[in-house]
Design a protein around this motif. Structure first.
Motif, PDB file in Angstrom:
ATOM      1  N   ARG A 162       0.836  -1.206   0.000  1.00  0.00           N
ATOM      2  CA  ARG A 162       0.000   0.000   0.000  1.00  0.00           C
ATOM      3  C   ARG A 162       0.870   1.255   0.000  1.00  0.00           C
ATOM      4  O   ARG A 162       0.568   2.237  -0.705  1.00  0.00           O
ATOM      5  CB  ARG A 162      -0.938  -0.015   1.206  1.00  0.00           C
ATOM      6  CG  ARG A 162      -2.147  -0.926   1.024  1.00  0.00           C
ATOM      7  CD  ARG A 162      -3.145  -0.763   2.133  1.00  0.00           C
ATOM      8  NE  ARG A 162      -2.676  -1.378   3.371  1.00  0.00           N
ATOM      9  CZ  ARG A 162      -2.896  -2.658   3.694  1.00  0.00           C
ATOM     10  NH1 ARG A 162      -3.556  -3.456   2.872  1.00  0.00           N
ATOM     11  NH2 ARG A 162      -2.443  -3.146   4.848  1.00  0.00           N
ATOM     12  N   TYR A 163       1.932   1.247   0.794  1.00  0.00           N
ATOM     13  CA  TYR A 163       2.848   2.384   0.816  1.00  0.00           C
ATOM     14  C   TYR A 163       3.463   2.606  -0.564  1.00  0.00           C
ATOM     15  O   TYR A 163       3.519   3.753  -1.056  1.00  0.00           O
ATOM     16  CB  TYR A 163       3.936   2.135   1.873  1.00  0.00           C
ATOM     17  CG  TYR A 163       5.239   2.855   1.608  1.00  0.00           C
ATOM     18  CD1 TYR A 163       5.335   4.245   1.717  1.00  0.00           C
ATOM     19  CD2 TYR A 163       6.381   2.137   1.241  1.00  0.00           C
ATOM     20  CE1 TYR A 163       6.539   4.892   1.472  1.00  0.00           C
ATOM     21  CE2 TYR A 163       7.588   2.780   0.991  1.00  0.00           C
ATOM     22  CZ  TYR A 163       7.653   4.158   1.107  1.00  0.00           C
ATOM     23  OH  TYR A 163       8.844   4.799   0.853  1.00  0.00           O
ATOM     24  N   MET A 164       3.910   1.548  -1.225  1.00  0.00           N
ATOM     25  CA  MET A 164       4.536   1.676  -2.533  1.00  0.00           C
ATOM     26  C   MET A 164       3.534   2.176  -3.582  1.00  0.00           C
ATOM     27  O   MET A 164       3.886   2.954  -4.471  1.00  0.00           O
ATOM     28  CB  MET A 164       5.128   0.340  -2.963  1.00  0.00           C
ATOM     29  CG  MET A 164       6.338  -0.087  -2.144  1.00  0.00           C
ATOM     30  SD  MET A 164       7.723   1.073  -2.292  1.00  0.00           S
ATOM     31  CE  MET A 164       8.153   0.861  -4.019  1.00  0.00           C
ATOM     32  N   GLU A 165       2.281   1.731  -3.481  1.00  0.00           N
ATOM     33  CA  GLU A 165       1.266   2.204  -4.411  1.00  0.00           C
ATOM     34  C   GLU A 165       1.031   3.703  -4.239  1.00  0.00           C
ATOM     35  O   GLU A 165       0.930   4.445  -5.221  1.00  0.00           O
ATOM     36  CB  GLU A 165      -0.040   1.431  -4.198  1.00  0.00           C
ATOM     37  CG  GLU A 165       0.013  -0.017  -4.685  1.00  0.00           C
ATOM     38  CD  GLU A 165      -1.253  -0.777  -4.374  1.00  0.00           C
ATOM     39  OE1 GLU A 165      -2.034  -0.302  -3.495  1.00  0.00           O
ATOM     40  OE2 GLU A 165      -1.479  -1.835  -4.981  1.00  0.00           O
ATOM     41  N   MET A 166       0.952   4.157  -2.990  1.00  0.00           N
ATOM     42  CA  MET A 166       0.742   5.580  -2.737  1.00  0.00           C
ATOM     43  C   MET A 166       1.943   6.398  -3.209  1.00  0.00           C
ATOM     44  O   MET A 166       1.778   7.490  -3.774  1.00  0.00           O
ATOM     45  CB  MET A 166       0.482   5.806  -1.247  1.00  0.00           C
ATOM     46  CG  MET A 166      -0.813   5.212  -0.745  1.00  0.00           C
ATOM     47  SD  MET A 166      -1.043   5.409   1.044  1.00  0.00           S
ATOM     48  CE  MET A 166      -1.457   7.143   1.133  1.00  0.00           C
ATOM     49  N   ARG A 167       3.120   5.880  -3.004  1.00  0.00           N
ATOM     50  CA  ARG A 167       4.331   6.573  -3.462  1.00  0.00           C
ATOM     51  C   ARG A 167       4.322   6.706  -4.989  1.00  0.00           C
ATOM     52  O   ARG A 167       4.593   7.789  -5.529  1.00  0.00           O
ATOM     53  CB  ARG A 167       5.563   5.811  -2.993  1.00  0.00           C
ATOM     54  CG  ARG A 167       6.888   6.382  -3.468  1.00  0.00           C
ATOM     55  CD  ARG A 167       8.036   5.509  -3.015  1.00  0.00           C
ATOM     56  NE  ARG A 167       9.320   5.972  -3.537  1.00  0.00           N
ATOM     57  CZ  ARG A 167      10.468   5.335  -3.367  1.00  0.00           C
ATOM     58  NH1 ARG A 167      10.501   4.194  -2.681  1.00  0.00           N
ATOM     59  NH2 ARG A 167      11.578   5.835  -3.879  1.00  0.00           N
TER      60      ARG A 167
END
Length: 290
Positions: A162-167
């Motif tokens: 999820r963090y990588m998608e938001m980034r």
């Protein structure tokens, strides 16, 4: 209110010796083996670095942007922030995305720039803008994020995904956004060196309700702890302001070289709370009550 200028209200701690706490190191799981600055993550994220900081230089930034720093040297203190803003606006074509080849329909994304990222962080550090800033720290300094809305421990886990998608969403359709952030950090360091020559630390505060919510690497006497910070963190230089955010106060002597941005550096970008954005790693803190 920005970085304090006068000694009586400097919000600055004296450089400390080793004290009685041990030499806690940055865990391997919190760092990358490579980065894009002059010191490896295992060094710049260590307790030793907190106590004995040296300059952090991002690869190629000073060399690629000599003209910016030539202009800054020629400007007086009141004009330097406008020189910086104008340079980024022109160099990255921030007001003319079509000149950078942008052909999409969502021009709002093309206008997502360094100022919007920092403002977005000030509203919610776990937002898409926060993910971009944490990702930039990860890329440039090799310090992995430890929290983004939830703990980040497993690079193969759902939280990390999820963090990588938001980034990725935050970077998509922007004009070299991480390169813009390189210049923000370098300009911040330039201003700190000009305004506070010879200083190495600033005492910063953070209000918390439970110190156990932080990753404690080691505990010592006098409510002193070594904790592992997230790779980017909000602090304030006002203890009174920190009291508004928790029942306990963490005080840390933060190396100036780890300040990414502070309230007052660029007018209108980060307002209120005497806020500082500081790069993380292992640090010694003192816990006090209100």
């Amino acid at each position: 209110m920005g970085f304090p200028d006068k000694d009586p209200a400097l919000c600055r701690g004296d450089d400390k010796g080793e004290g009685t706490l041990g030499q806690a190191t940055l865990p391997r799981s919190a760092r990358l083996p490579i980065n894009r600055c002059n010191l490896p993550a295992v060094v710049l994220g260590s307790l030793t670095y907190q106590r004995h900081p040296s300059p952090l230089l991002l690869d190629g930034v000073a060399e690629l942007h000599r003209d910016l720093f030539r202009r800054l040297e020629a400007a007086d203190a009141a004009a330097r922030s406008e020189v910086f803003r104008d340079y980024l606006t022109v160099h990255f074509q921030l007001e003319w995305p079509e000149e950078m080849g942008y052909t999409g329909d969502r021009k709002g994304r093309a206008r997502a720039n360094y100022a919007r990222m920092i403002r977005g962080w000030s509203f919610d550090a776990d937002s898409r803008e926060g993910a971009v800033l944490k990702g930039w720290v990860e890329s440039r300094f090799g310090l992995l994020p430890r929290w983004h809305g939830e703990p980040l421990r497993d690079p193969a886990g759902d939280a990390w995904l999820r963090y990588m998608e938001m980034r990725a969403q935050g970077l998509y359709g922007t004009s070299a956004l991480e390169a813009q952030l390189d210049l923000v950090y370098t300009y911040c360091q330039y201003e700190l060196a000009r305004r506070h020559p010879g200083r190495r630390h600033v005492t910063l505060y953070r209000g918390v309700n439970r110190v156990a919510d932080h990753e404690i690497l080691e505990s010592g006497p006098g409510r002193r702890h070594i904790i592992l910070l997230n790779n980017l963190n909000s602090f304030t230089c006002s203890r009174d302001r920190a009291c508004e955010f928790g029942d306990y106060i963490l005080a840390v002597d933060m190396p100036l070289t780890k300040i990414f941005f502070y309230c007052g550096l660029l007018a209108g970008v980060l307002q209120g709370e005497d806020e500082f954005l500081a790069i993380g790693g292992a640090v010694e803190v003192t816990l006090t009550t209100l």
